[in-house]
Design an enzyme around this catalytic site. Structure first.
Site, PDB file in Angstrom:
ATOM      1  N   ALA A 169       0.888  -1.233   0.002  1.00 47.97           N
ATOM      2  CA  ALA A 169       0.118   0.018  -0.047  1.00 47.97           C
ATOM      3  C   ALA A 169       0.868   1.330  -0.009  1.00 47.97           C
ATOM      4  O   ALA A 169       1.894   1.189   0.519  1.00 47.97           O
ATOM      5  CB  ALA A 169      -0.799   0.033   1.184  1.00 47.97           C
ATOM      6  N   PHE A 171       1.159   5.678   0.985  1.00 48.51           N
ATOM      7  CA  PHE A 171       0.990   6.477   2.196  1.00 48.51           C
ATOM      8  C   PHE A 171      -0.144   7.161   1.929  1.00 48.51           C
ATOM      9  O   PHE A 171      -0.786   7.900   3.097  1.00 48.51           O
ATOM     10  CB  PHE A 171       2.276   7.352   2.527  1.00 48.51           C
ATOM     11  CG  PHE A 171       2.234   8.524   1.612  1.00 48.51           C
ATOM     12  CD1 PHE A 171       1.372   9.595   1.907  1.00 48.51           C
ATOM     13  CD2 PHE A 171       3.063   8.770   0.274  1.00 48.51           C
ATOM     14  CE1 PHE A 171       1.300  10.769   0.799  1.00 48.51           C
ATOM     15  CE2 PHE A 171       2.599   9.738  -0.362  1.00 48.51           C
ATOM     16  CZ  PHE A 171       2.101  11.066  -0.126  1.00 48.51           C
ATOM     17  N   LYS A 195       1.318  -5.412   3.549  1.00 43.77           N
ATOM     18  CA  LYS A 195       2.522  -4.368   3.824  1.00 43.77           C
ATOM     19  C   LYS A 195       2.025  -3.132   3.873  1.00 43.77           C
ATOM     20  O   LYS A 195       1.811  -2.402   2.393  1.00 43.77           O
ATOM     21  CB  LYS A 195       3.738  -4.701   2.999  1.00 43.77           C
ATOM     22  CG  LYS A 195       4.880  -3.908   3.563  1.00 43.77           C
ATOM     23  CD  LYS A 195       6.050  -3.461   2.774  1.00 43.77           C
ATOM     24  CE  LYS A 195       5.767  -2.253   1.877  1.00 43.77           C
ATOM     25  NZ  LYS A 195       5.793  -1.072   2.772  1.00 43.77           N
ATOM     26  N   GLU A 198       5.355   2.272   5.100  1.00 45.64           N
ATOM     27  CA  GLU A 198       6.037   2.393   6.129  1.00 45.64           C
ATOM     28  C   GLU A 198       5.844   4.184   6.838  1.00 45.64           C
ATOM     29  O   GLU A 198       6.382   4.228   7.825  1.00 45.64           O
ATOM     30  CB  GLU A 198       7.548   2.374   6.021  1.00 45.64           C
ATOM     31  CG  GLU A 198       8.352   3.276   5.010  1.00 45.64           C
ATOM     32  CD  GLU A 198       7.973   2.829   3.592  1.00 45.64           C
ATOM     33  OE1 GLU A 198       7.030   2.105   3.311  1.00 45.64           O
ATOM     34  OE2 GLU A 198       8.961   3.334   2.744  1.00 45.64           O
ATOM     35  N   ARG A 199       5.411   4.839   6.004  1.00 45.34           N
ATOM     36  CA  ARG A 199       5.186   6.153   6.436  1.00 45.34           C
ATOM     37  C   ARG A 199       4.009   6.631   7.299  1.00 45.34           C
ATOM     38  O   ARG A 199       3.547   7.190   7.948  1.00 45.34           O
ATOM     39  CB  ARG A 199       5.019   7.109   5.393  1.00 45.34           C
ATOM     40  CG  ARG A 199       6.163   7.098   4.564  1.00 45.34           C
ATOM     41  CD  ARG A 199       5.657   7.437   3.050  1.00 45.34           C
ATOM     42  NE  ARG A 199       6.524   7.684   1.697  1.00 45.34           N
ATOM     43  CZ  ARG A 199       7.344   8.630   1.335  1.00 45.34           C
ATOM     44  NH1 ARG A 199       6.991   9.863   2.103  1.00 45.34           N
ATOM     45  NH2 ARG A 199       8.043   8.521   0.386  1.00 45.34           N
ATOM     46  N   SER A 248       3.616   4.790  -6.639  1.00 44.03           N
ATOM     47  CA  SER A 248       4.465   5.209  -7.533  1.00 44.03           C
ATOM     48  C   SER A 248       4.788   4.597  -8.857  1.00 44.03           C
ATOM     49  O   SER A 248       5.101   3.118  -8.775  1.00 44.03           O
ATOM     50  CB  SER A 248       5.704   5.809  -6.948  1.00 44.03           C
ATOM     51  OG  SER A 248       6.547   5.032  -6.610  1.00 44.03           O
ATOM     52  N   CYS A 303      -4.499  10.125  -5.804  1.00 45.84           N
ATOM     53  CA  CYS A 303      -4.219   9.622  -7.167  1.00 45.84           C
ATOM     54  C   CYS A 303      -5.439  10.191  -8.120  1.00 45.84           C
ATOM     55  O   CYS A 303      -5.045  10.382  -9.366  1.00 45.84           O
ATOM     56  CB  CYS A 303      -4.181   8.313  -7.391  1.00 45.84           C
ATOM     57  SG  CYS A 303      -5.719   7.613  -6.653  1.00 45.84           S
ATOM     58  N   GLU A 402       4.111  13.930 -11.939  1.00 46.42           N
ATOM     59  CA  GLU A 402       3.120  14.048 -11.045  1.00 46.42           C
ATOM     60  C   GLU A 402       3.553  14.869 -10.024  1.00 46.42           C
ATOM     61  O   GLU A 402       4.436  14.390  -9.372  1.00 46.42           O
ATOM     62  CB  GLU A 402       2.650  12.643 -10.618  1.00 46.42           C
ATOM     63  CG  GLU A 402       1.799  12.587  -9.721  1.00 46.42           C
ATOM     64  CD  GLU A 402       1.385  11.118  -9.318  1.00 46.42           C
ATOM     65  OE1 GLU A 402       2.409  10.284  -9.052  1.00 46.42           O
ATOM     66  OE2 GLU A 402       0.215  10.765  -8.995  1.00 46.42           O
TER      67      GLU A 402
HETATM   68  P1  NAD Z   1       5.425   4.713  -3.254  1.00 46.43           P
HETATM   69  O1  NAD Z   1       5.764   4.001  -4.594  1.00 46.43           O
HETATM   70  O2  NAD Z   1       6.586   5.351  -2.697  1.00 46.43           O
HETATM   71  O3  NAD Z   1       5.323   3.419  -2.067  1.00 46.43           O
HETATM   72  C1  NAD Z   1       4.234   2.651  -2.091  1.00 46.43           C
HETATM   73  C2  NAD Z   1       4.707   1.156  -1.617  1.00 46.43           C
HETATM   74  O4  NAD Z   1       5.776   0.777  -2.317  1.00 46.43           O
HETATM   75  C3  NAD Z   1       5.049   1.485  -0.079  1.00 46.43           C
HETATM   76  O5  NAD Z   1       4.337   0.180   0.534  1.00 46.43           O
HETATM   77  C4  NAD Z   1       6.530   1.306  -0.248  1.00 46.43           C
HETATM   78  O6  NAD Z   1       7.130   0.769   0.749  1.00 46.43           O
HETATM   79  C5  NAD Z   1       6.823   0.632  -1.464  1.00 46.43           C
HETATM   80  N1  NAD Z   1       8.022   1.212  -2.064  1.00 46.43           N
HETATM   81  C6  NAD Z   1       8.399   2.179  -2.210  1.00 46.43           C
HETATM   82  N2  NAD Z   1       9.627   2.467  -3.160  1.00 46.43           N
HETATM   83  C7  NAD Z   1       9.796   1.177  -3.374  1.00 46.43           C
HETATM   84  C8  NAD Z   1      11.132   0.498  -4.280  1.00 46.43           C
HETATM   85  N3  NAD Z   1      12.073   1.319  -4.742  1.00 46.43           N
HETATM   86  N4  NAD Z   1      10.977  -0.752  -4.373  1.00 46.43           N
HETATM   87  C9  NAD Z   1      10.082  -1.548  -3.721  1.00 46.43           C
HETATM   88  N5  NAD Z   1       9.061  -1.177  -2.972  1.00 46.43           N
HETATM   89  C10 NAD Z   1       8.955   0.266  -2.790  1.00 46.43           C
HETATM   90  O7  NAD Z   1       4.207   5.592  -3.346  1.00 46.43           O
HETATM   91  P2  NAD Z   1       3.704   6.462  -2.307  1.00 46.43           P
HETATM   92  O8  NAD Z   1       4.613   7.746  -2.407  1.00 46.43           O
HETATM   93  O9  NAD Z   1       3.566   5.969  -1.034  1.00 46.43           O
HETATM   94  O10 NAD Z   1       2.179   7.021  -2.919  1.00 46.43           O
HETATM   95  C11 NAD Z   1       2.107   7.902  -3.963  1.00 46.43           C
HETATM   96  C12 NAD Z   1       1.789   7.531  -5.319  1.00 46.43           C
HETATM   97  O11 NAD Z   1       0.916   6.321  -5.312  1.00 46.43           O
HETATM   98  C13 NAD Z   1       1.273   8.286  -6.180  1.00 46.43           C
HETATM   99  O12 NAD Z   1       2.348   8.235  -7.507  1.00 46.43           O
HETATM  100  C14 NAD Z   1      -0.137   8.069  -6.589  1.00 46.43           C
HETATM  101  O13 NAD Z   1      -0.419   8.744  -7.741  1.00 46.43           O
HETATM  102  C15 NAD Z   1      -0.154   6.772  -6.633  1.00 46.43           C
HETATM  103  N6  NAD Z   1      -1.358   6.302  -6.122  1.00 46.43           N
HETATM  104  C16 NAD Z   1      -2.080   5.722  -7.443  1.00 46.43           C
HETATM  105  C17 NAD Z   1      -3.335   5.312  -7.098  1.00 46.43           C
HETATM  106  C18 NAD Z   1      -4.133   4.578  -8.005  1.00 46.43           C
HETATM  107  O14 NAD Z   1      -5.116   3.815  -7.995  1.00 46.43           O
HETATM  108  N7  NAD Z   1      -3.669   4.756  -9.440  1.00 46.43           N
HETATM  109  C19 NAD Z   1      -3.956   5.584  -5.883  1.00 46.43           C
HETATM  110  C20 NAD Z   1      -3.291   6.120  -4.744  1.00 46.43           C
HETATM  111  C21 NAD Z   1      -2.111   6.546  -4.740  1.00 46.43           C
END
Ligand code: NAD
Length: 517
Positions: A169, A171, A195, A198-199, A248, A303, A402
């Site tokens: 998931a 943040f 999972k 972590e934030r 992301s 999002c 974005e």
């Molecule tokens: P993020 O990708 O940084 O983190 C999401 C998850 O991935 C976290 O659980 C994190 O621990 C893990 N993660 C982060 N970096 C990683 C890596 N390098 N390798 C493996 N795992 C990793 O995203 P975020 O900043 O928490 O959330 C914001 C993003 O989510 C935005 O881009 C937003 O558009 C997107 N989002 C999309 C939707 C949708 O339905 N399309 C919905 C909500 C959020």
């Protein structure tokens, strides 16, 4: 404040929920029905985004702890799969009531850890709760096709669960996104490893306790905290059959490719750049209020945020009015009365939003409203920025990336066709909206626009969970959508059975070797 200070709310959350910490302690894992403190030596500080006070430390769980969680999920699967659909539905019905009853507690945890305003945090819970409510209808939605295909011969389908599944998931919706997956995975008979981000894992820990109280047997839902190491372990463990991810582009693409290379089903919902088209015949009040709300709500960290407004023709003269509305929004801690925008998730996110907003000046755009310098008198250490509105276009960073903050990009075009062409050329395809009073215009937009979720005079067209999430283009990887019918397909595998039951023994004396004709 909204009746209670942040510290009173923090005490309240911590005293009531076994897995949470909000006063500087350590967030637990939830494995095999126990809230347990990790034995790791890697802890991630979780600062309150409005004050920087460290609320809790989140473990980067060890491989042994991850192993234990997967074993627990695997062990719980056979009995859960054998639990009747009515039995699983009964758990969902209880979970539904419990989440509704404890909505304020979950929302408190979200505002503390994530920063969004308390009323908005309740919306975060509600949108997840609606998935639980829809899952309660499983006894109708799981009904399958059956047909008598020949004399005494029937063909029918069984939808069987996959086994152990995992949910990773982001943040920005600490309750809604775990609740996209927990009900749909478990009501269909799977077990799930969650999972959280972590934030802000607090909401997930409360939801895990509610799952237990709702009667979910131990191991059906396990929560393992961590960051990249845990994600990679999920992608690699052969006992995990399916992964859902929301977050992301970078993480999502990594998880999709690593997970599918290991033979798993993966859906990954990624980033977005949602455009709203403003037509000259729109209802001006409704359009501008909707756009301001969807651009700046949750400080743009949704999002489905409307992050670009495409002003068609003379609506470019309405932008001043939009600037006035944005100026009227209150930026403060999410617990403050009347706050419209809370802080961003981290100082790094704040720096990024400031840099992207400022980049338009070097790239030939214009800053029409500048929120970069915003300082909160009451919360001087918070990750705040004020609403910004900038004029930019294709090829410029603020348009292409974005921003995930309260910066709205304005693009001016002459015609509806220009607007549609602009949006279709964008790499993302999450959502788009049009504001118009002309049905033919709306219909043309709906038909010609290449995005998955479309709003007509509606700013944030997130489909209710009886429908499926339907982002497209660069906003998604994988074949299925979250919730709705798509989720049923994602979380189950079909068996198609053809059976012959003859009423009397009419067996031929000779074997037939030809395909029946
Ligand atoms: P993020 O990708 O940084 O983190 C999401 C998850 O991935 C976290 O659980 C994190 O621990 C893990 N993660 C982060 N970096 C990683 C890596 N390098 N390798 C493996 N795992 C990793 O995203 P975020 O900043 O928490 O959330 C914001 C993003 O989510 C935005 O881009 C937003 O558009 C997107 N989002 C999309 C939707 C949708 O339905 N399309 C919905 C909500 C959020």
């Amino acid at each position: 404040s909204l009746g209670q200070t942040a510290s009173a709310r923090a005490k309240d959350v911590e005293s009531k929920w076994r897995g949470t910490k909000t006063l500087g302690g350590k967030t637990s894992n939830y494995v095999d029905g126990q809230f347990v403190e990790s034995k790791t030596n890697k802890w991630i500080d979780l600062p309150d985004p409005a004050t920087q006070t460290v609320l809790t430390q989140v473990p980067q769980s060890t491989s042994a702890e991850f192993e234990e969680a997967v074993s627990s999920s695997e062990k719980a699967f056979p009995a859960w799969r054998e639990t009747s659909l009515l039995g699983r539905q009964a758990v969902m019905l209880k979970l539904q009531a419990l989440i509704r009853h404890h909505m304020d507690d979950i929302a408190n945890s979200i505002t503390l850890e994530q920063g969004k305003t308390f009323p908005d945090a309740k919306g975060d819970v509600l949108r997840g709760l609606q998935v639980v409510e829809t899952a309660c209808g499983i006894t109708s939605t799981m009904m399958e096709e059956r047909m008598e295909v020949s004399k005494e011969m029937d063909t029918y389908v069984r939808k069987e669960p996959l086994g152990v599944t995992a949910s990773i998931a982001p943040f920005n919706f600490p309750a809604m996104i775990p609740l996209w997956t927990i009900p749909m995975a478990t009501v269909t008979g799977n077990t799930l490893i969650l999972k959280p981000s972590e934030r802000d894992p607090g909401a997930s820990m409360i939801i895990a306790e509610l799952c237990e109280r709702a009667g979910m047997p131990k191991g059906v839902v396990n929560v393992v905290n961590g960051a990249v190491d845990t994600v990679n372990a999920i992608c690699d463990d052969p006992r995990i059959k399916a992964i859902t991810f929301v977050g992301s582009d970078k993480a999502g693409s990594h998880i999709y490719h690593r997970g599918t290379a290991n033979g798993k089903r993966v859906i990954a919902n990624l980033g977005a750049k949602n455009h709203a088209i403003l037509m000259p015949d729109a209802n001006r009040e409704n359009a501008l209020n909707s756009i301001a709300g969807a651009a700046f709500g949750a400080a743009g960290q949704r999002c489905m945020a409307l992050s670009v407004v495409v002003a068609v023709g003379e609506t470019d003269k309405w932008i001043d009015d939009l600037v006035q509305r944005a100026k009227g929004l209150k930026v403060s801690s999410g617990f403050e009365e009347g706050a419209d925008l809370g802080p961003l998730i981290s100082p790094a996110a704040r720096e990024r939003v400031i840099a992207l907003t400022g980049s338009v000046e070097q790239e030939g755009g214009k800053i029409l409203l500048d929120g970069r310098e915003f300082k909160s008198a009451d919360f001087p250490n918070g990750n705040f920025v004020g609403p910004s509105i900038v004029e930019a276009g294709p090829g410029m960073q603020a348009y292409e990336q974005e921003i995930f903050g309260p910066t709205l990009v304005v693009v001016k075009v002459k015609t509806l066709e220009d607007a549609i062409e602009l949006i279709n050329a964008n790499k993302y395809g999450n959502g788009s909206a049009i504001f118009t009073t002309n049905g033919a215009t709306a219909r043309k937009f709906e038909k010609d626009i290449n995005v998955g979720q479309i709003g007509v005079n509606v700013p944030v067209p997130v489909p209710l969970p009886m429908f499926s999430w339907s982002g497209n283009k660069g906003s998604v990887l994988g074949e299925h959508g979250f919730y709705g019918r798509h989720a049923l397909s994602f979380y189950t595998q079909n068996k198609t059975i053809t059976s012959l039951w003859k009423s009397e023994d009419a067996t031929n004396s000779r074997a037939s070797v030809n395909m029946p004709t």
